[in-house]
Design a protein around this motif. Structure first.
Motif, PDB file in Angstrom:
ATOM      1  N   HIS A  91      34.867  27.796  35.705  1.00 15.31           N
ATOM      2  CA  HIS A  91      34.899  27.109  36.993  1.00 15.31           C
ATOM      3  C   HIS A  91      36.042  26.101  36.977  1.00 15.31           C
ATOM      4  CE1 HIS A  91      33.138  25.818  40.771  1.00 15.31           C
ATOM      5  NE2 HIS A  91      33.392  24.569  40.403  1.00 15.31           N
ATOM      6  N   ALA A  92      36.907  26.190  37.966  1.00 20.14           N
ATOM      7  CA  ALA A  92      38.041  25.273  38.066  1.00 20.14           C
ATOM      8  C   ALA A  92      37.823  24.321  39.240  1.00 20.14           C
ATOM      9  CB  ALA A  92      39.326  26.063  38.262  1.00 20.14           C
ATOM     10  N   PRO A  93      38.434  23.157  39.204  1.00 21.39           N
ATOM     11  CA  PRO A  93      38.318  22.231  40.337  1.00 21.39           C
ATOM     12  C   PRO A  93      38.801  22.905  41.617  1.00 21.39           C
ATOM     13  CG  PRO A  93      39.405  21.153  38.486  1.00 21.39           C
ATOM     14  CD  PRO A  93      39.257  22.592  38.131  1.00 21.39           C
ATOM     15  N   GLY A  94      38.061  22.749  42.684  1.00 22.19           N
ATOM     16  CA  GLY A  94      38.422  23.350  43.963  1.00 22.19           C
ATOM     17  C   GLY A  94      37.775  24.708  44.198  1.00 22.19           C
ATOM     18  N   ASP A  95      37.194  25.316  43.158  1.00 24.02           N
ATOM     19  CA  ASP A  95      36.495  26.591  43.338  1.00 24.02           C
ATOM     20  C   ASP A  95      35.212  26.346  44.113  1.00 24.02           C
ATOM     21  OD1 ASP A  95      38.392  28.005  41.935  1.00 24.02           O
ATOM     22  OD2 ASP A  95      37.191  28.228  40.112  1.00 24.02           O
ATOM     23  N   PRO A  96      34.813  27.326  44.939  1.00 22.67           N
ATOM     24  CA  PRO A  96      33.561  27.143  45.683  1.00 22.67           C
ATOM     25  C   PRO A  96      32.359  27.058  44.744  1.00 22.67           C
ATOM     26  CG  PRO A  96      34.417  29.357  45.977  1.00 22.67           C
ATOM     27  CD  PRO A  96      35.429  28.604  45.187  1.00 22.67           C
ATOM     28  N   PRO A 100      31.688  32.776  44.237  1.00 24.96           N
ATOM     29  CA  PRO A 100      31.358  34.002  44.969  1.00 24.96           C
ATOM     30  C   PRO A 100      30.962  35.105  43.986  1.00 24.96           C
ATOM     31  CG  PRO A 100      33.722  33.657  44.963  1.00 24.96           C
ATOM     32  CD  PRO A 100      33.103  32.438  44.352  1.00 24.96           C
ATOM     33  N   LYS A 101      30.070  35.975  44.415  1.00 24.24           N
ATOM     34  CA  LYS A 101      29.652  37.100  43.565  1.00 24.24           C
ATOM     35  C   LYS A 101      30.748  38.146  43.566  1.00 24.24           C
ATOM     36  CE  LYS A 101      24.763  36.453  44.074  1.00 24.24           C
ATOM     37  NZ  LYS A 101      23.478  37.062  44.261  1.00 24.24           N
ATOM     38  N   LEU A 102      30.979  38.713  42.370  1.00 21.96           N
ATOM     39  CA  LEU A 102      31.978  39.760  42.237  1.00 21.96           C
ATOM     40  C   LEU A 102      31.344  41.111  42.428  1.00 21.96           C
ATOM     41  CD1 LEU A 102      33.852  38.435  39.071  1.00 21.96           C
ATOM     42  CD2 LEU A 102      34.549  38.195  41.452  1.00 21.96           C
ATOM     43  N   ASP A 103      32.108  42.026  43.001  1.00 19.05           N
ATOM     44  CA  ASP A 103      31.641  43.403  43.142  1.00 19.05           C
ATOM     45  C   ASP A 103      31.723  44.052  41.760  1.00 19.05           C
ATOM     46  OD1 ASP A 103      30.882  45.895  44.028  1.00 19.05           O
ATOM     47  OD2 ASP A 103      32.889  46.423  44.742  1.00 19.05           O
ATOM     48  N   THR A 104      30.600  44.479  41.215  1.00 16.11           N
ATOM     49  CA  THR A 104      30.579  45.077  39.873  1.00 16.11           C
ATOM     50  C   THR A 104      30.829  46.562  39.901  1.00 16.11           C
ATOM     51  OG1 THR A 104      28.188  45.339  39.970  1.00 16.11           O
ATOM     52  CG2 THR A 104      29.036  43.314  38.965  1.00 16.11           C
TER      53      THR A 104
END
Length: 106
Positions: A91-96, A100-104
């Motif tokens: 997780h980086a600063p500014g990430d929601p 968000p969930k990734l399409d697997t």
């Protein structure tokens, strides 16, 4: 007095029957593992069990399972490779939040 002697004799006989040297026990365990292994690995384990008994030492058993595994791989009997694992994105600063969930793809 006779009963005490017989009891002591029976106890000594029972102890003698149960006393297995560490080398004998180790060799037995290697032979049991060999029974559950493929032929290449079994040959390595049986050889190590014989060495343990001949030398009356558990030293030859060191690395026996690794050697058996290497023999199995060398014989072309390796297990199928595990699927590549995917690491989570840090997780980086500014990430929601939550990310968000990734399409697997499934």
């Amino acid at each position: 007095m006779k009963a005490t002697y017989l009891l002591a004799l029976a106890a000594a006989a029972a102890l003698a029957a149960c006393s297995e040297t560490p080398a004998e026990k180790t060799a037995e365990q290697l032979e049991e593992a060999a029974e559950q292994s493929d032929p290449a690995a079994a040959a390595v384990l049986e050889n190590r069990a014989e060495q343990v008994l001949e030398q009356n030492s558990t030293a030859p058993a060191q690395g026996a399972m690794q050697a058996a595994g290497n023999a199995q791989i060398g014989a072309g009997n390796s297990a199928p490779a595990a699927p590549e694992s995917r690491q989570a994105k840090p997780h980086a600063p500014g990430d929601p939040v939550p990310p968000p969930k990734l399409d697997t793809g499934g």
